[in-house]
Design an enzyme around this catalytic site. Structure first.
Site, PDB file in Angstrom:
ATOM      1  CG  ASP A  30     -72.036  44.037  44.787  1.00 38.33           C
ATOM      2  OD1 ASP A  30     -71.281  44.003  43.798  1.00 38.33           O
ATOM      3  OD2 ASP A  30     -72.169  43.092  45.589  1.00 38.33           O
ATOM      4  CG  HIS A  73     -75.019  42.458  52.478  1.00 37.51           C
ATOM      5  ND1 HIS A  73     -74.227  41.379  52.144  1.00 37.51           N
ATOM      6  CD2 HIS A  73     -75.541  42.908  51.309  1.00 37.51           C
ATOM      7  CE1 HIS A  73     -74.265  41.182  50.838  1.00 37.51           C
ATOM      8  NE2 HIS A  73     -75.049  42.101  50.300  1.00 37.51           N
ATOM      9  CD  GLN A 141     -72.883  44.874  48.999  1.00 40.53           C
ATOM     10  OE1 GLN A 141     -71.679  44.655  48.951  1.00 40.53           O
ATOM     11  NE2 GLN A 141     -73.755  44.264  48.218  1.00 40.53           N
ATOM     12  CG  ASP A 173     -76.269  37.163  47.453  1.00 42.48           C
ATOM     13  OD1 ASP A 173     -75.754  36.742  46.407  1.00 42.48           O
ATOM     14  OD2 ASP A 173     -75.790  38.071  48.147  1.00 42.48           O
ATOM     15  CD  GLU A 215     -73.757  33.609  45.598  1.00 39.38           C
ATOM     16  OE1 GLU A 215     -72.909  34.086  44.830  1.00 39.38           O
ATOM     17  OE2 GLU A 215     -74.066  34.139  46.681  1.00 39.38           O
ATOM     18  CG  ASP A 283     -70.596  36.892  40.647  1.00 39.65           C
ATOM     19  OD1 ASP A 283     -69.918  37.918  40.449  1.00 39.65           O
ATOM     20  OD2 ASP A 283     -70.984  36.532  41.777  1.00 39.65           O
ATOM     21  NE  ARG A 407     -69.046  41.997  39.826  1.00 39.41           N
ATOM     22  CZ  ARG A 407     -69.566  42.038  41.044  1.00 39.41           C
ATOM     23  NH1 ARG A 407     -69.858  40.904  41.667  1.00 39.41           N
ATOM     24  NH2 ARG A 407     -69.769  43.177  41.668  1.00 39.41           N
TER      25      ARG A 407
END
Length: 526
Positions: A30, A73, A141, A173, A215, A283, A407
């Site tokens: 990811d 995670h 995750q 995060d 975030e 992102d 992305r």
């Protein structure tokens, strides 16, 4: 990267945010947010010793270093996950394991899906382990269980280990997700704030030089609580997410009303609240706008999201933008958008068509947006490559490990050949680099840009023109920004003295100001 610090310094920055660099499994990362070892750097990037060398070199140049700390995670390849998968109860208790679907089905009733098209549901069945495990984001995750105090303790040891490598700002995060509770949305729960408060207390005692950046990609009323209170502070800084999305809405509609309302909300907050302002980041853009306000004007949420995505793909509204959708859901019609600032402003299209006039317009829009972003209260952040107008990189489609994630269209490698044009004012890169450099010097020089300045918006009586004023210790600057491809007049009437335009040096009145298409002015009271 250490060899490129002179270039980074020339961009007038004193803060660099390194994208995830800790060890992750290839193809199941990811973008680096599935960490398999919090104390090991990805081998293709270097070692922990190399990281320490880089942070030391940055500090010699007065540059602070930020990194992502992924605490919601771990990767399924993390040591804890491997032991949990093997049936070790101690490590299973660090995640959310269930031997049947009953409890997961209860969670699913109230917990929204993050990626309903690419990673539906919030649990993954592990055939080899005979259990379900909670996986809010992607199946690889695994969500950590902070009800187990060992999880918090061990993660804070990792936090402090990384702080000791020379990291100055730690970006937490996916903060809102880190506490899970049945019969809730598992978002923004009170225990999340307790955990962040504990992190703040630990850093203030052990490493008081560290700043926490949260975030929180949500609407303002859910973002602001993560600052905490004066008595119980949490994050030092947060992202100004809604303003970013509303900015691009304004580009597509040429209507500043919603953006003005958004800025008024932010400007009314305590000046101790520090936001990071940005146009683009690593992102996607989610269209989390104030649809209550838009609905009052007859603008529906689904139809407007469709228009925005069509506009920025270049299909509607006289758009010159280029980019791609991310996680498009054919059922709800929802989708997010990916693209670089330059491509969204039309630089990619103008370059492809070799249209010099269109390129000048696109550059003007790009620079105007940065000038507006610099005018906001908080810390302005440039996305790597924006300073030279780097466009979308479609080569990710040739990489089987990246092709499913659009992305990567705006995560392309830095084009150092084009960066070599930064000093040539006859090139696109040089025009952008030079104009942004002048804006950066103004922002550094003028004291009205301090956080304590009074900041407010002024009516312009033209829906395409935004006006922001800043005042501090008797000094005042008015910023005017034209979001239209047509020449406009800002019908302001500031009669408190004569003004000078800071970029041109031209003296003028701050009333009835004519602004060219996609133009802007910084007017300073004499």
């Amino acid at each position: 990267m250490e060899s490129r610090l002179d270039y980074i310094e020339s961009c007038n920055v004193n803060y660099v945010h390194l994208m995830p660099f800790l060890e992750t499994p290839e193809g199941r990362s990811d973008g680096g947010y599935a960490v398999s070892d919090f104390r090991k750097v990805q081998e293709n990037l270097g070692t922990m010793e190399d990281l320490e060398s880089l942070t030391a070199a940055c500090h010699k140049k007065g540059i602070n270093v930020c990194m992502d700390f992924v605490m919601n995670h771990t990767s399924e390849d993390h040591e804890w996950a491997r032991k949990a998968r093997g049936g070790d109860g101690e490590y299973m208790s660090r995640y959310f394991f269930f031997d049947n679907s009953y409890i997961p089905s209860l969670y699913e009733k109230t917990v929204p899906q993050v990626f309903p098209t690419t990673a539906p549901g919030n649990f993954t069945w592990l055939e080899d382990a005979g259990h379900f495990v909670m996986t809010t984001f992607y199946p690889y995750q695994w969500d950590l269980n902070y009800k187990n105090p060992r999880v918090f303790n061990e993660m804070m040891y990792n936090f402090l280990y990384l702080a000791n490598r020379g990291i100055d700002i730690i970006r937490i995060d996916a903060v809102p997700y880190i506490w899970k509770e049945l019969n809730t949305s598992c978002r923004n729960l009170p225990q999340v704030h307790t955990i962040v408060r504990m992190m703040r207390m630990i850093t203030e005692i052990v490493c008081p030089g560290i700043l926490l950046l949260g975030e929180v990609v949500m609407e303002p009323e859910k973002v602001v609580p993560y600052f905490g209170t004066v008595e119980k502070p949490e994050c030092h800084m947060l992202y100004n997410v809604t303003t970013m999305a509303t900015t691009w809405h304004t580009v597509a509609t040429r209507d500043v009303k919603l953006l003005k309302k958004q800025l008024d909300i932010v400007n009314s907050l305590p000046k101790d609240y520090v936001f990071l302002n940005y146009l683009r980041c690593h992102d996607d853009i989610g269209w989390g706008l104030d649809y209550g306000t838009l609905m009052a004007e007859g603008i529906g949420e689904r139809s407007h999201k469709q228009y925005l995505n069509d506009y920025f793909q270049g299909y509607a509204g006289g758009s010159n933008s280029r980019g791609e959708l991310y996680n498009a859901d054919p059922v709800t019609g929802d989708a997010r958008f990916c693209g670089t600032t330059a491509s969204m402003c039309g630089i990619e299209k103008a370059g492809f068509e070799q249209d010099a006039a269109a390129m000048e317009r696109a550059i003007r829009l790009d620079v105007m947006l940065h000038a507006y972003m610099f005018m906001q209260s908080g810390i302005p952040v440039l996305y790597s490559g924006d300073e030279i107008g780097q466009v979308n990189d479609y080569s990710y489609k040739e990489n089987p490990l990246k092709v499913a994630d659009s992305r990567y269209i705006h995560r392309g490698a830095m084009n150092w050949k084009l960066a070599g044009n930064a000093s040539d004012p006859d090139t696109v890169e040089g025009k952008l680099f030079g104009q942004l450099g002048r804006l950066e010097q103004i922002r550094k020089r003028e004291k009205v840009f301090v956080a304590d300045a009074d900041t407010w918006t002024i009516d312009t009586w033209d829906n395409s023109v935004l006006c922001i004023a800043r005042q501090f210790q008797g000094e005042k600057i008015i910023g005017l920004f034209n979001f239209s491809e047509q020449d406009k007049t800002a019908w302001i009437n500031e009669t408190d003295g004569d003004y000078v335009e800071l970029l041109s040096g031209v003296e003028r009145k701050a009333s009835g100001v004519d602004i060219p298409a996609y133009g802007f002015y910084y007017l300073k009271r004499k």
